[in-house]
Design a protein around this motif. Structure first.
Motif, PDB file in Angstrom:
ATOM      1  N   GLY A 161      -7.167  -0.780  -7.099  1.00 56.11           N
ATOM      2  CA  GLY A 161      -6.763  -2.115  -6.664  1.00 56.11           C
ATOM      3  C   GLY A 161      -6.013  -2.115  -5.347  1.00 56.11           C
ATOM      4  N   ALA A 162      -6.308  -3.151  -4.543  1.00 55.67           N
ATOM      5  CA  ALA A 162      -5.712  -3.248  -3.214  1.00 55.67           C
ATOM      6  C   ALA A 162      -4.230  -3.567  -3.269  1.00 55.67           C
ATOM      7  CB  ALA A 162      -6.445  -4.300  -2.393  1.00 55.67           C
ATOM      8  N   LEU A 163      -3.814  -4.324  -4.265  1.00 57.09           N
ATOM      9  CA  LEU A 163      -2.417  -4.757  -4.305  1.00 57.09           C
ATOM     10  C   LEU A 163      -1.477  -3.567  -4.514  1.00 57.09           C
ATOM     11  CD1 LEU A 163      -1.096  -7.472  -3.917  1.00 57.09           C
ATOM     12  CD2 LEU A 163      -1.014  -7.752  -6.407  1.00 57.09           C
ATOM     13  N   HIS A 164      -1.873  -2.658  -5.357  1.00 57.92           N
ATOM     14  CA  HIS A 164      -1.067  -1.441  -5.541  1.00 57.92           C
ATOM     15  C   HIS A 164      -0.991  -0.647  -4.237  1.00 57.92           C
ATOM     16  CE1 HIS A 164       0.392   2.376  -7.125  1.00 57.92           C
ATOM     17  NE2 HIS A 164      -0.623   2.957  -6.473  1.00 57.92           N
ATOM     18  N   TYR A 165      -2.104  -0.575  -3.519  1.00 56.24           N
ATOM     19  CA  TYR A 165      -2.151   0.165  -2.259  1.00 56.24           C
ATOM     20  C   TYR A 165      -1.258  -0.502  -1.209  1.00 56.24           C
ATOM     21  CZ  TYR A 165      -4.231   2.041   2.054  1.00 56.24           C
ATOM     22  OH  TYR A 165      -4.433   2.621   3.278  1.00 56.24           O
ATOM     23  N   ILE A 166      -1.248  -1.827  -1.186  1.00 54.20           N
ATOM     24  CA  ILE A 166      -0.407  -2.558  -0.236  1.00 54.20           C
ATOM     25  C   ILE A 166       1.072  -2.268  -0.502  1.00 54.20           C
ATOM     26  CG2 ILE A 166       0.349  -4.891   0.409  1.00 54.20           C
ATOM     27  CD1 ILE A 166      -2.584  -5.793  -0.077  1.00 54.20           C
TER      28      ILE A 166
END
Length: 961
Positions: free
Chosen positions: A538-543
């Motif tokens: 998931g992108a949100l965790h990466y952000i």
């Protein structure tokens, strides 16, 4: 003439004839004189009943009789002369004009006295004029007797008498005029109440839109006018009022004759068309006035014409009336205001607020003169605002053009310096009917990226030239087909997770990248788990991982605008919205089938572009952060040319986030790339701030920072990469070849790039620190004030007009493009909505795109004579403010409208604000494209249009050449 030997019956007939043509009083006098003078001396009655004149009874009285006969004859002739004079002057009783009459005779010389006569004369009121009859103001006098028509001499005499009466009533003119205007308004209101109910219902929506536009104008003028007001006036000011009022009254008389010649043509400059699609009403043809209004104009007849005369007098006396309302206006400024009104084609009572605000200063000092100049500028802008229906922004100042470079000028100079050329597209529609494009790309056709003929002629593809723009020599006028089974797109934010499969019917990416959670096929949907090659979970965790790696990134505060290179399906940018960050996602149209198209269908901003042989179409020093997650770009090759292009666009002090295998893997190839990247970034004076590893995703990220000073550049032992030449314009970006060099960091505190912008969201409404007050803005004011005025204007327009009055359901709008952005005010006004705006700055317009980025928005350079680098059906709403009128001088509008049709998805909207003639031309083209034109409103050569695209496509295809 002889009266001898006339019979009594003959005399009786003469006497009766006189009685029938004279008033009773004159007939009585004539009878008395006749019997006193004629019968005793001249008349004898014979036995046969005959009357003989001039016969005496004896010879002795012959001389006396002759003398008496002569006297009698003279008196009789004199009486006849008096009778004829009375007959021609006032002895005739004119027929009474009733309410049902269809003619009202008004002498031409009496027309200039309408205002005065209405205050005190007993002349009858003009009656209604039937639609099928000639106006009573024409030479046809109606059906009155011939002897009731005045001769020209008599008309001139009557006019002179009325003029004398009028001059004696000048002192009472103001009050009389106001009283008459109120009477006329009441009469017209009563007449309007008689209009059939169905006509009123048809006009309701039109009147509501017009009312809101007028209200918008007045509110904006009041805001711009400031708080200046006057509470007193001296004796000298009162004398000016009286003198000005007298002059206006005299001028009003002269203009009355011109007004009456206009007949019933009321406000012929206004053209309103409003259709409600839900009621299945067809839009009116361009240039056709509202039928209900025309019907009322004819029914009201002369009453409306007299009202028009009164309104004209009111316009001419407007300054005088304002002076009566305790407004101090000098004669010189009054003349200036009149000339401004003439220039804008209107006499609008809304200008009262303008006049009250602008003329309070005494021109005795230099400071006061400067204030007066500013007030004049504001009035000119207010006049333009009225003509632009709340635009609040005058036409661009010609003088300001000297203070601003355009992207075309910048790029042209730079390309000439590098001996490089670019081609401008131009074509003519020539009456050609719309056809479907016959292109290999089919429903995904992008003219400047799918130009197979130009790509075949390329001599090299080493630098991805075949992925760059190659626009057709003749811009296409064909239409792109729809995919079979296409549906209206899913709304945001649900669209971030899934889209209709048939809208983008491509499965290759799901097959290749499905295991990395890019995209999957789920029934009739394509679903997006939110992952990517570097953030499978998931992108949100990466952000959040990046934020934890470097606190100073400060998503949504310090970092607001970023560039995501090699974005894939743009999940990174899609989830950054939750951190109040906007990302310009960029990827080429390559073997990763439709990746940018997926992003746009998901309602995430993205463009099709490649880092190849030319600069990207963005200004220098504008992105707060640039991100690359496995973007497959060889940054270290050819002296780091591509990384140096990022250095050009990155703001001094900004960050470059590189999440790729060379950062965290130890394969031989990765180790070699890391070594070369380390050497390159060090020579570029980029500081490696941190390297962190995300344990959940098993990836790492290196974060670099660009220097904010030139100190490191000056201390380098080797000048590699070299510094760019002083005459190299870093902002030039339109078809400009890449160069392996670096531009120095600005050191002047008032130069763009020397400081970091203020935090978001304050930067949205704060004029950039580098906008100098000595620099003239686009609209003629000092640049910082121009910036603020533009922002306030668009907030007003959006809230008062766009939100409620033009038939747009904003819950269905997500992807927005401002086709001609200036300061980005339109996009800024939409801040609180769930939308994003692609601000397009035209290459021939002043280069204001850096200002747009500085306030926390993004955009791109473009030439609308060419196709835009995006997929078909990408945007929900296009906004074009005075774009098409400027394009007409450079290219034909038919290809531009075909491009608009290509970009907008079915159900999408178009808002156009432009000159009236251009509005009509655009409307005709939209109708030929089967768009639903909801609203057109034109007044004083300015107009607005709102339209919606449908699902129509032509049946025929374009023939292959």
């Amino acid at each position: 003439f002889s009266l001898h030997n006339l019979s009594f019956s003959s005399f009786s007939s003469i006497f009766t004839s006189f009685n029938s043509h004279f008033t009773p009083s004159f007939s009585s006098i004539f009878s008395i004189f006749f019997f006193l003078f004629f019968l005793p001396t001249n008349v004898t009655v014979t036995q046969t009943g005959k009357m003989a004149f001039g016969k005496g009874r004896g010879n002795k009285r012959s001389s006396t009789t002759s003398y008496a006969s002569t006297i009698t004859m003279v008196v009789f002739v004199a009486l006849c002369v008096v009778g004829v004079w009375m007959l021609s002057s006032n002895s005739v009783i004119p027929p009474q004009i009733t309410q049902g009459s269809t003619r009202t005779v008004i002498a031409e010389t009496e027309r200039s006295d309408v205002s005065a006569s209405s205050n005190g004369n007993d002349e009858p009121e003009p009656t209604k004029q039937e639609p099928d009859e000639q106006p009573a103001f024409e030479d046809n006098p109606g059906k009155l007797p011939e002897d009731a028509i005045k001769s020209e001499d008599e008309q001139r005499k009557s006019a002179k008498e009325k003029s004398d009466r009028t001059s004696s009533k000048v002192g009472d003119e103001g009050g009389g005029r106001q009283s008459q205007m109120e009477t006329q308004k009441q009469e017209i209101q009563q007449n309007n109440e008689k209009v059939p109910e169905e006509n009123k219902n048809g006009e309701g929506q039109v009147k509501q839109v017009v009312k809101e536009f007028e209200k918008e104008q007045k509110e904006q003028r009041d805001e711009d006018a400031g708080t200046q007001s006057g509470n007193s006036k001296g004796t000298q000011e009162q004398e000016q009022v009286q003198e000005k009022e007298s002059q206006d009254v005299e001028q009003g008389k002269k203009q009355m004759e011109e007004v009456t010649k206009q007949g019933q043509d009321i406000d012929s400059n206004t053209d309103v068309t409003f259709t409600d699609a839900t009621k299945e009403e067809q839009p009116m043809e361009v240039g056709q006035s509202d039928t209900s209004e025309n019907s009322k104009n004819v029914e009201n007849g002369q009453e409306q014409q007299q009202q028009q005369q009164e309104e004209q007098n009111s316009g001419n006396d407007e300054n005088g009336q304002q002076n009566e309302e305790n407004v101090t206006v000098s004669e010189e400024n009054g003349k200036e205001q009149k000339s401004m009104k003439d220039e804008n084609g209107q006499q609008d009572e809304h200008n009262t607020a303008e006049d009250e605000s602008g003329n309070k200063e005494e021109p005795n000092t230099t400071k006061d003169e400067q204030q007066q100049e500013e007030q004049k500028d504001e009035k000119k802008q207010e006049g333009s605002e009225a003509s632009g229906f709340g635009s609040g922004i005058p036409k661009e100042s010609a003088e300001s053009q000297k203070s601003w470079k355009s992207q075309a000028t910048e790029s042209k100079d730079e390309k000439q310096r590098q001996t490089s050329e670019s081609n401008n597209a131009e074509s003519m529609m020539g009456g050609k009917t719309w056809t479907l494009c016959n292109a290999t790309a089919g429903s995904d056709y992008i003219p400047c990226l799918d130009n197979e003929e130009a790509i075949k002629k390329l001599t090299s593809r080493k630098h991805f030239e075949h992925r760059e723009r190659h626009c057709p020599e003749d811009p296409p006028t064909c239409l792109v087909s729809l995919p079979e089974g296409y549906k209206e797109s899913i709304k945001w934010p649900e669209s971030r997770d899934k889209i209709w499969y048939h809208n983008v019917p491509h499965t290759k990416l799901a097959e290749v990248k499905g295991h990395q959670n890019w995209v999957k096929v789920t029934g009739e949907f394509l679903t997006f788990p939110g992952g990517g090659t570097q953030f499978i979970h998931g992108a949100l965790h990466y952000i959040d991982f990046l934020q934890q790696s470097l606190k100073n990134i400060a998503w949504g505060k310090r970092t607001r605008v970023i560039l995501d290179v090699g974005c894939g399906v743009a999940s990174f940018g899609g989830f950054l919205f939750e951190r109040d960050v906007i990302a310009m996602s960029l990827a080429p149209k390559d073997e990763h089938e439709a990746q940018v198209q997926f992003a746009l269908e998901r309602k995430i901003p993205a463009i099709s572009a490649v880092m190849g042989s030319k600069r990207l179409p963005f200004p220098s020093r504008v992105f707060d952060l640039i991100h690359c997650a496995r973007c497959r770009v060889p940054w270290h090759n050819e002296g780091g040319m591509l990384l140096l292009e990022l250095n050009r666009m990155l703001r001094p002090g900004g960050y470059f986030v590189w999440s790729a295998t060379p950062v965290y893997q130890k394969l031989e190839e990765d180790v070699q790339i890391w070594k070369e990247m380390s050497a390159l970034t060090k020579s570029m004076c980029w500081e490696l701030v941190t390297i962190n590893k995300d344990k959940l995703n098993g990836v790492g990220a290196a974060i670099y920072q660009k220097p904010a000073t030139n100190e490191c550049y000056e201390k380098r032992k080797r000048n590699r990469p070299p510094m760019c030449k002083n005459n190299d314009d870093s902002n030039a970006a339109w078809y400009v070849p890449l160069q392996a060099c670096m531009h120095k960091v600005p050191t002047n505190v008032v130069e763009r790039g020397s400081k970091w912008p203020v935090s978001w969201p304050r930067r949205l409404q704060t004029p950039p620190y580098w906008l100098n007050s000595s620099q003239m803005g686009i609209y003629g004011k000092p640049a910082p004030k121009d910036f603020t005025t533009d922002y306030e204007h668009w907030k007003h327009v959006v809230s008062k007009v766009y939100m409620n009055e033009i038939g747009i359901s904003w819950s269905n709008v997500r992807n927005v493009m401002d086709m001609r952005a200036v300061y980005g005010g339109f996009a800024a006004a939409l801040k609180d909505l769930q939308v994003w705006v692609m601000n397009v700055v035209n290459i021939n317009s002043p280069d204001t795109l850096p200002i747009i980025y500085e306030r926390g928005l993004f955009g791109i350079y473009h030439d609308w004579c060419e196709s835009f680098s995006t997929y078909p059906r990408s945007y929900d709403l296009l906004h074009a403010d005075h774009l098409f009128s400027k394009l007409k001088a450079r290219c034909n509008l038919a290809p531009v409208m075909a491009e608009v049709d290509r970009i907008v998805r079915p159900g999408g909207k178009l808002i156009v604000r432009d000159e009236s003639n251009v509005i009509r031309e655009v409307e005709n083209m939209l109708k030929s494209l089967h768009w639903d034109v909801h609203l057109t409103f034109s007044k004083h050569q300015e107009g607005i249009l709102s339209a919606q695209k449908g699902f129509w496509r032509p049946d025929t295809s374009q023939t292959s050449s």
